[in-house]
Design a protein around this motif. Structure first.
Motif, PDB file in Angstrom:
ATOM      1  N   GLN A  93       0.858  -1.186   0.000  1.00  0.00           N
ATOM      2  CA  GLN A  93       0.000   0.000   0.000  1.00  0.00           C
ATOM      3  C   GLN A  93       0.892   1.232   0.000  1.00  0.00           C
ATOM      4  N   TYR A  94       0.780   2.008  -1.077  1.00  0.00           N
ATOM      5  CA  TYR A  94       1.664   3.144  -1.348  1.00  0.00           C
ATOM      6  C   TYR A  94       0.898   4.437  -1.127  1.00  0.00           C
ATOM      7  N   LYS A  95       1.452   5.321  -0.285  1.00  0.00           N
ATOM      8  CA  LYS A  95       0.764   6.553   0.094  1.00  0.00           C
ATOM      9  C   LYS A  95       1.685   7.739  -0.126  1.00  0.00           C
ATOM     10  N   LYS A  96       1.135   8.816  -0.730  1.00  0.00           N
ATOM     11  CA  LYS A  96       1.900  10.042  -0.947  1.00  0.00           C
ATOM     12  C   LYS A  96       1.368  11.142  -0.018  1.00  0.00           C
ATOM     13  N   ILE A  97       2.251  11.820   0.693  1.00  0.00           N
ATOM     14  CA  ILE A  97       1.838  12.898   1.584  1.00  0.00           C
ATOM     15  C   ILE A  97       2.685  14.134   1.298  1.00  0.00           C
ATOM     16  N   GLY A  98       2.252  15.280   1.829  1.00  0.00           N
ATOM     17  CA  GLY A  98       2.988  16.527   1.665  1.00  0.00           C
ATOM     18  C   GLY A  98       4.059  16.682   2.715  1.00  0.00           C
ATOM     19  N   TYR A  99       4.917  17.684   2.532  1.00  0.00           N
ATOM     20  CA  TYR A  99       6.008  17.910   3.480  1.00  0.00           C
ATOM     21  C   TYR A  99       5.499  18.288   4.862  1.00  0.00           C
ATOM     22  N   THR A 100       4.360  18.950   4.925  1.00  0.00           N
ATOM     23  CA  THR A 100       3.838  19.407   6.216  1.00  0.00           C
ATOM     24  C   THR A 100       2.996  18.347   6.907  1.00  0.00           C
ATOM     25  N   ASP A 101       2.801  17.195   6.280  1.00  0.00           N
ATOM     26  CA  ASP A 101       1.985  16.125   6.858  1.00  0.00           C
ATOM     27  C   ASP A 101       2.840  15.143   7.650  1.00  0.00           C
ATOM     28  N   GLN A 102       2.249  14.565   8.689  1.00  0.00           N
ATOM     29  CA  GLN A 102       2.941  13.556   9.474  1.00  0.00           C
ATOM     30  C   GLN A 102       2.902  12.216   8.732  1.00  0.00           C
ATOM     31  N   PRO A 103       4.025  11.486   8.669  1.00  0.00           N
ATOM     32  CA  PRO A 103       4.029  10.165   8.025  1.00  0.00           C
ATOM     33  C   PRO A 103       3.388   9.121   8.945  1.00  0.00           C
ATOM     34  N   VAL A 104       2.081   9.007   8.851  1.00  0.00           N
ATOM     35  CA  VAL A 104       1.315   8.137   9.736  1.00  0.00           C
ATOM     36  C   VAL A 104       0.522   7.134   8.911  1.00  0.00           C
ATOM     37  N   VAL A 105       0.485   5.887   9.371  1.00  0.00           N
ATOM     38  CA  VAL A 105      -0.326   4.840   8.751  1.00  0.00           C
ATOM     39  C   VAL A 105      -1.376   4.377   9.763  1.00  0.00           C
ATOM     40  N   GLN A 106      -2.623   4.303   9.325  1.00  0.00           N
ATOM     41  CA  GLN A 106      -3.686   3.810  10.191  1.00  0.00           C
ATOM     42  C   GLN A 106      -3.778   2.293  10.070  1.00  0.00           C
ATOM     43  N   THR A 107      -3.652   1.604  11.194  1.00  0.00           N
ATOM     44  CA  THR A 107      -3.772   0.150  11.218  1.00  0.00           C
ATOM     45  C   THR A 107      -4.985  -0.223  12.069  1.00  0.00           C
ATOM     46  N   TYR A 108      -5.566  -1.366  11.772  1.00  0.00           N
ATOM     47  CA  TYR A 108      -6.802  -1.779  12.438  1.00  0.00           C
ATOM     48  C   TYR A 108      -6.662  -3.187  12.996  1.00  0.00           C
ATOM     49  N   LYS A 109      -7.038  -3.344  14.264  1.00  0.00           N
ATOM     50  CA  LYS A 109      -7.026  -4.645  14.908  1.00  0.00           C
ATOM     51  C   LYS A 109      -8.467  -5.108  15.106  1.00  0.00           C
ATOM     52  N   HIS A 110      -8.811  -6.237  14.499  1.00  0.00           N
ATOM     53  CA  HIS A 110     -10.157  -6.784  14.612  1.00  0.00           C
ATOM     54  C   HIS A 110     -10.204  -7.814  15.736  1.00  0.00           C
ATOM     55  N   SER A 111     -11.143  -7.625  16.658  1.00  0.00           N
ATOM     56  CA  SER A 111     -11.427  -8.633  17.669  1.00  0.00           C
ATOM     57  C   SER A 111     -12.766  -9.248  17.289  1.00  0.00           C
ATOM     58  N   ILE A 112     -12.717 -10.435  16.699  1.00  0.00           N
ATOM     59  CA  ILE A 112     -13.903 -11.029  16.085  1.00  0.00           C
ATOM     60  C   ILE A 112     -14.542 -12.014  17.047  1.00  0.00           C
ATOM     61  N   ALA A 113     -15.839 -11.856  17.266  1.00  0.00           N
ATOM     62  CA  ALA A 113     -16.602 -12.792  18.092  1.00  0.00           C
ATOM     63  C   ALA A 113     -17.281 -13.797  17.174  1.00  0.00           C
ATOM     64  N   GLU A 114     -17.073 -15.058  17.435  1.00  0.00           N
ATOM     65  CA  GLU A 114     -17.611 -16.110  16.579  1.00  0.00           C
ATOM     66  C   GLU A 114     -19.116 -16.252  16.775  1.00  0.00           C
ATOM     67  N   ALA A 115     -19.833 -16.377  15.662  1.00  0.00           N
ATOM     68  CA  ALA A 115     -21.274 -16.625  15.746  1.00  0.00           C
ATOM     69  C   ALA A 115     -21.517 -17.978  16.407  1.00  0.00           C
ATOM     70  N   ARG A 116     -22.548 -18.065  17.244  1.00  0.00           N
ATOM     71  CA  ARG A 116     -22.788 -19.304  17.973  1.00  0.00           C
ATOM     72  C   ARG A 116     -24.269 -19.484  18.253  1.00  0.00           C
ATOM     73  N   LYS A 117     -24.615 -20.705  18.588  1.00  0.00           N
ATOM     74  CA  LYS A 117     -25.991 -20.995  18.992  1.00  0.00           C
ATOM     75  C   LYS A 117     -26.198 -20.574  20.443  1.00  0.00           C
ATOM     76  N   GLN A 118     -27.384 -20.071  20.731  1.00  0.00           N
ATOM     77  CA  GLN A 118     -27.660 -19.679  22.106  1.00  0.00           C
ATOM     78  C   GLN A 118     -29.156 -19.609  22.324  1.00  0.00           C
ATOM     79  N   ALA A 119     -29.506 -19.532  23.571  1.00  0.00           N
ATOM     80  CA  ALA A 119     -30.925 -19.455  23.924  1.00  0.00           C
ATOM     81  C   ALA A 119     -31.487 -18.090  23.546  1.00  0.00           C
ATOM     82  N   SER A 120     -32.778 -18.022  23.362  1.00  0.00           N
ATOM     83  CA  SER A 120     -33.429 -16.762  23.034  1.00  0.00           C
ATOM     84  C   SER A 120     -33.164 -15.733  24.118  1.00  0.00           C
ATOM     85  N   GLN A 121     -32.840 -14.508  23.720  1.00  0.00           N
ATOM     86  CA  GLN A 121     -32.558 -13.388  24.617  1.00  0.00           C
ATOM     87  C   GLN A 121     -31.318 -13.615  25.487  1.00  0.00           C
ATOM     88  N   GLY A 122     -30.440 -14.519  25.049  1.00  0.00           N
ATOM     89  CA  GLY A 122     -29.205 -14.744  25.786  1.00  0.00           C
ATOM     90  C   GLY A 122     -28.168 -13.681  25.452  1.00  0.00           C
TER      91      GLY A 122
END
Length: 363
Positions: A93-122
């Motif tokens: 992933q290639y990004k171009k910024i200006g001289y006055t901009d901070q060289p920052v990359v946004q990274t994302y951490k996913h915490s995924i909850a697995e779909a599961r069977k459960q009782a109604s209104q659980g």
């Protein structure tokens, strides 16, 4: 977003920075290449006279003229270089910024909850998304050449064009080498799930496993130096007798492709791409037997198509230029600088694979 800045003179930079298509730039570019100026009509002699006037003034020590002429050179070097730097979009992933901009990359951490069977209104487990801004360290890569304004005033521009081509090649190779070194160093140091193999020679087992792991994220492209990608040809073909490697046969079409290019274009559904790797004629190997390469020749990257990969490149600003005299020799030099940085996203390293061949020169 300010991308250009002329070191010698702000006035000269302001004069040229929005005129990359100006006739004088196009004429100068054609003069360097030795092309005909007929297509510019009556504007060609005027532009040519202006260029020679700048060279004459620069040779007499006029700082403003040198700054203006540097801008002309920059507008020749910059398009050739920046076009080739788009190669990074294929690798990551290639990004171009200006001289006055901070060289920052946004990274994302996913915490995924697995779909599961459960009782109604659980109780329901929900996934979360954590965003992190990572500061990217940048370096400045420089190249340049000795310049003779008197020769250019007389129209001797062929050697200047050779210098320009060498500067573009040198900056590109040095930038790519730095980025790949940073990627590999950071990738190897990170923990967690990652697909990384170190082998003595590119083995079929390691290659097949890397493709199998990365293929689940998308169709795989295998990228590396010729010394790596050419080894893949050793593993193509089919066995006439199951479990008997000695009975392997290669189709006529693949054999012709290997004879023509020295490598195959695909392997088990993965595309194969050679990353050009030039000699660095300024450095020899420790034993003096050959020149060093700009890029490590022992790395093979497995990159999935259509997937957010962990490899990031930031280019800060554009090409800057300046000129000055060497006090010791009195020689006039022109210098070009490019600021660039690289980062590996620790939350996405599991989407790519890397194989390092310990038999080859590199990291």
């Amino acid at each position: 977003m300010k991308l250009t800045h002329e070191i010698n003179s702000n006035i000269a930079a302001d004069k040229f920075k929005k005129k990359n298509k100006a006739v004088i730039v196009e004429v100068f570019n054609s003069m360097l290449k030795g092309d005909s100026l007929d297509s510019f009509g009556e504007k060609a002699p005027v532009a040519e006279a202006k260029i020679k006037e700048l060279c004459a003034s620069a040779a007499d020590g006029d700082i403003m003229a040198r700054a203006e002429f540097n801008e002309l050179l920059r507008w020749v070097v910059q398009p050739r270089l920046l076009e080739r730097l788009e190669l990074f979009n294929f690798l990551g992933q290639y990004k171009k910024i200006g001289y006055t901009d901070q060289p920052v990359v946004q990274t994302y951490k996913h915490s995924i909850a697995e779909a599961r069977k459960q009782a109604s209104q659980g109780d329901v487990a929900f996934g979360t998304l954590e965003k992190k801004d990572s500061l990217v360290g940048t370096i400045t890569i420089s190249s340049g050449f000795a310049i003779n304004y008197r020769e250019m005033q007389n129209g001797n521009l062929d050697k200047i064009n050779e210098h320009v081509d060498q500067v573009v090649t040198d900056l590109l190779n040095a930038a790519t080498g730095y980025v790949m070194n940073e990627w590999f160093t950071q990738f190897k140091a990170l923990g967690g799930v990652k697909y990384y193999k170190e082998t003595a020679g590119l083995t079929k087992a390691a290659l097949d496993e890397i493709i199998r792991d990365v293929q689940r994220y998308g169709r795989v492209n295998l990228l590396g130096d010729y010394a790596m990608v050419s080894q893949i040809a050793d593993h193509v073909g089919f066995a006439q007798i199951a479990g008997t490697p000695g009975s392997a046969r290669i189709s006529d079409a693949i054999l012709e492709e290997i004879n023509r290019t020295g490598m195959v274009s695909s392997y088990k559904g993965a595309g194969i791409v050679e990353i050009p790797n030039a000699y660095n004629f300024t450095k020899l190997l420790p034993d003096g037997s050959n020149f060093e390469l700009y890029l490590p020749e022992n790395l093979l990257f497995a990159i999935p198509q259509g997937q957010s990969v962990p490899f990031h490149v930031i280019r800060r600003g554009e090409v800057t230029t300046m000129s000055g005299n060497d006090v010791a020799t009195g020689q006039e030099y022109t210098r070009f600088d490019l600021e660039i940085g690289a980062l590996v996203d620790p939350y996405a390293i599991q989407t790519v694979g890397v194989i390092a061949d310990t038999n080859l020169e590199g990291l």
